[in-house]
Design an enzyme around this catalytic site. Structure first.
Site, PDB file in Angstrom:
ATOM      1  N   ASN A   1      -7.658  -4.052  -7.345  1.00  0.00           N
ATOM      2  CA  ASN A   1      -6.955  -2.848  -6.910  1.00  0.00           C
ATOM      3  C   ASN A   1      -5.475  -2.971  -7.282  1.00  0.00           C
ATOM      4  O   ASN A   1      -4.876  -4.028  -7.090  1.00  0.00           O
ATOM      5  CB  ASN A   1      -7.116  -2.706  -5.390  1.00  0.00           C
TER       6      ASN A   1
ATOM      7  N   ARG B   1       0.827  -1.204   0.000  1.00  0.00           N
ATOM      8  CA  ARG B   1       0.000   0.000   0.000  1.00  0.00           C
ATOM      9  C   ARG B   1       0.860   1.253   0.000  1.00  0.00           C
ATOM     10  O   ARG B   1       0.417   2.331  -0.395  1.00  0.00           O
ATOM     11  CB  ARG B   1      -0.937   0.016   1.205  1.00  0.00           C
TER      12      ARG B   1
ATOM     13  N   GLY C   1     -12.509  15.543  12.594  1.00  0.00           N
ATOM     14  CA  GLY C   1     -11.523  14.472  12.625  1.00  0.00           C
ATOM     15  C   GLY C   1     -11.737  13.516  13.783  1.00  0.00           C
ATOM     16  O   GLY C   1     -12.493  13.795  14.716  1.00  0.00           O
TER      17      GLY C   1
ATOM     18  N   CYS D   1     -36.164  -9.878  15.847  1.00  0.00           N
ATOM     19  CA  CYS D   1     -34.926  -9.366  15.271  1.00  0.00           C
ATOM     20  C   CYS D   1     -34.674  -7.945  15.777  1.00  0.00           C
ATOM     21  O   CYS D   1     -35.546  -7.081  15.696  1.00  0.00           O
ATOM     22  CB  CYS D   1     -35.038  -9.370  13.747  1.00  0.00           C
TER      23      CYS D   1
ATOM     24  N   PHE E   1      -9.253  11.089  21.793  1.00  0.00           N
ATOM     25  CA  PHE E   1     -10.372  10.592  22.580  1.00  0.00           C
ATOM     26  C   PHE E   1     -10.976   9.345  21.929  1.00  0.00           C
ATOM     27  O   PHE E   1     -11.169   8.319  22.582  1.00  0.00           O
ATOM     28  CB  PHE E   1     -11.441  11.679  22.741  1.00  0.00           C
TER      29      PHE E   1
ATOM     30  N   GLY F   1     -10.658   9.544   3.335  1.00  0.00           N
ATOM     31  CA  GLY F   1      -9.616   8.602   2.957  1.00  0.00           C
ATOM     32  C   GLY F   1      -9.543   8.288   1.471  1.00  0.00           C
ATOM     33  O   GLY F   1      -8.824   7.371   1.078  1.00  0.00           O
ATOM     34  N   ALA F   2     -10.285   9.007   0.629  1.00  0.00           N
ATOM     35  CA  ALA F   2     -10.245   8.734  -0.813  1.00  0.00           C
ATOM     36  C   ALA F   2      -8.949   9.270  -1.401  1.00  0.00           C
ATOM     37  O   ALA F   2      -8.467  10.322  -1.001  1.00  0.00           O
ATOM     38  CB  ALA F   2     -11.442   9.369  -1.514  1.00  0.00           C
TER      39      ALA F   2
ATOM     40  N   HIS G   1     -16.017   5.723  -7.366  1.00  0.00           N
ATOM     41  CA  HIS G   1     -15.729   4.295  -7.241  1.00  0.00           C
ATOM     42  C   HIS G   1     -16.016   3.817  -5.825  1.00  0.00           C
ATOM     43  O   HIS G   1     -16.105   4.615  -4.897  1.00  0.00           O
ATOM     44  CB  HIS G   1     -14.258   4.010  -7.580  1.00  0.00           C
TER      45      HIS G   1
ATOM     46  N   GLN H   1     -15.176   0.133  -3.157  1.00  0.00           N
ATOM     47  CA  GLN H   1     -14.181  -0.921  -3.007  1.00  0.00           C
ATOM     48  C   GLN H   1     -14.798  -2.160  -2.381  1.00  0.00           C
ATOM     49  O   GLN H   1     -15.748  -2.073  -1.611  1.00  0.00           O
ATOM     50  CB  GLN H   1     -13.008  -0.432  -2.140  1.00  0.00           C
TER      51      GLN H   1
END
Lengths: 339, 339
Positions: free
Chosen positions: A75, A20, A310, A195, A314, A158-159, A165, A167
């Site tokens: 990928n 990666r 962000g 349920c 914590f 995080g793109a 697209h 994943q």
């Protein structure tokens, strides 16, 4: 070969994937996506820029040539490798397994500059069909236990590529966050013969204040204890544990919901970064009584998490979250958003 | 009044805190910290810009006046409120409690432009003493179960003010990530009559390859299943469940370790954003046999998590992580980093 290691405190698996690092944007503060359309591997005519496709929605055109609506390719920087044997080993008193798995990219449209919600419902349904097709294919592989479908939009989610697209990651284990939900749902069913997902959707539909939208087959609501501001959950009204069992007419209804909800996010929150995650039942459950009631106790669902603030110390240290928007307020905002 | 709600699937508590919206940087993609030194509430002479201090390291100067080394003040935009009764209630079939707690800021130095590692070991020990003092004070409050100490550095770690500071949050519950560690450690001890933390530190010290540093009292290593690239754990060599039991000479040794490790990060990773988190034993454990062995089975520790890449849909949906740097490689890099 990537390696998957278990944290001895949390029993959480961590995928170690040095490959990666070869991604274009590694180790940079990814605040803005810098992208050159000429290098875009996802547009029509650039089919050779990607590994050969494993699925495509085509009208008679040849594989890996132009003339497609949706295309699924491995990928180029996979977190896990499709080749190799699944081996589980002890390393001292730690636990590891080999990093086998699939990591695929679903190219949602050949058009650059479009977002998923810009497609018409049929176009979005083609994307959902691609997910379903990959489920049906990858579940044949006995090394895989879970198929994770997700979508990162925007740098803060995080793109690293702006072209629309999603994943798909096939995993040789059931991720801990899914296991938690499965266990909770199973215990709830054992106790109440109902349920949990059904009960929650029902309660939300009665209460109305956290509902965003519903159509014939699906309800959308902001969860009572949302981790993220404006988080939504899209839940099928009928009992269904496996996403891949969705029929074409249901896919079209789901596409309709997705188009509306994503358009509402875009208008209410001004094109926020977000993650979309599909949670569904795991594959290999034939051989264990543990799964006996899963078709009654568990329900697949989609979660959309806008990434407006962000995640800090914590959240990292507690596993808990601070959310500054009550879900009833978020739902009201999204209900009123004009698209 | 903030409200704390439990997610029915994960049993994770989420703090709802609309006041946090009033923070200067709310709802922006926080890629860069824009900050005007004239508005800096943390420098000497600006003591009146903050709520009155609850602790300070002073040499005879009056409270809330200049002449301090470390100062602890309530957060102006607290996630939780110090006033009010702790009430736990059912809401339909959901669970909630009132959002009582403390949220404080530890101003680590009056000097702008310094980082924690720029202080000398005595200066860092003053910060650690401030943590200890707040533990000893806040543990008197019977509403609080856990005290979370953390530090966000850099925009990608969620910091909104660049002046060196850390944060303290007193919580009316034990966070799920801490509970997991407590439970695992307790079971391990019940089975083996040994402390899991001891065994791990011992194994790492023997193996050496993931060790970054050790001094007389502390070991620093990159965990076998680190969530983040270059993550480190600082662990005391002696058995100690509660951080607040550290003696002055131990605080100084810990300060020494912190200064070195943070300086190594700065040099090896070029001033990365990071989160630092203290995990320690919870307060209210007198009344339950559940905690019987905690002083033998659990050990407080610090975790430092560089935030080099974002957290995306995969992490949000699975609770698992993808890490592109093996901890042995990370440890080697940090060992060799010249400071």
């Amino acid at each position: 070969m990537p390696e998957i290691r278990k944290d001895p405190f949390s029993n959480r698996w961590v995928v170690f994937s040095p490959e990666r690092l070869r991604r274009p944007l590694h180790f940079e503060a990814e605040s803005e996506i810098v992208f050159n359309e000429e290098d875009n591997p996802f547009i029509e005519g650039h089919e050779s820029y990607t590994p050969p496709e494993v699925y495509a929605s085509r009208n008679g055109s040849a594989p890996n040539s132009p003339g497609w609506k949706v295309r699924v390719v491995p990928n180029r920087f996979p977190a896990l490798r499709i080749e190799g044997e699944l081996k589980k080993e002890a390393v001292g008193f730690y636990d590891m397994m080999t990093g086998v798995g699939a990591h695929e990219v679903v190219i949602e449209t050949p058009e650059p500059g479009l977002e998923l919600e810009d497609l018409d419902s049929e176009g979005i349904a083609e994307v959902l069909k691609a997910y379903r097709a990959r489920f049906l294919d990858l579940k044949q592989d006995s090394r895989f236990y879970y198929l994770m479908v997700f979508k990162n939009v925007g740098a803060f989610a995080g793109a690293s590529i702006p072209h629309a697209h999603s994943q798909i990651v096939a995993l040789p284990f059931i991720p801990i966050a899914v296991k938690e939900q499965l266990d909770t749902a199973r215990k709830y069913y054992a106790e109440k013969e109902r349920c949990l997902f059904h009960d929650i959707l029902n309660a939300e539909m009665k209460f109305q204040k956290r509902m965003v939208y519903e159509n014939q087959r699906f309800g959308v609501y902001c969860p009572y204890a949302s981790r993220f501001a404006f988080e939504t959950c899209i839940m099928p009204k009928a009992q269904q544990a496996d996403f891949y069992r969705l029929e074409d007419h249901d896919l079209l209804q789901l596409a309709d919901v997705l188009k509306l909800v994503l358009s509402k996010y875009r208008s209410a929150l001004k094109k926020p970064s977000y993650n979309l995650v599909l949670t569904t039942a795991p594959f290999r459950r034939e051989h264990s009584g543990y799964w006996e009631t899963i078709d009654q106790d568990f329900r697949w669902h989609l979660t959309i998490m806008p990434r407006l603030t962000g995640l800090a110390g914590f959240e990292m240290g507690t596993g808990c979250y601070i959310n500054s928007v009550y879900p009833a307020h978020a739902a009201e905002t999204l209900r009123e958003a004009v698209v």
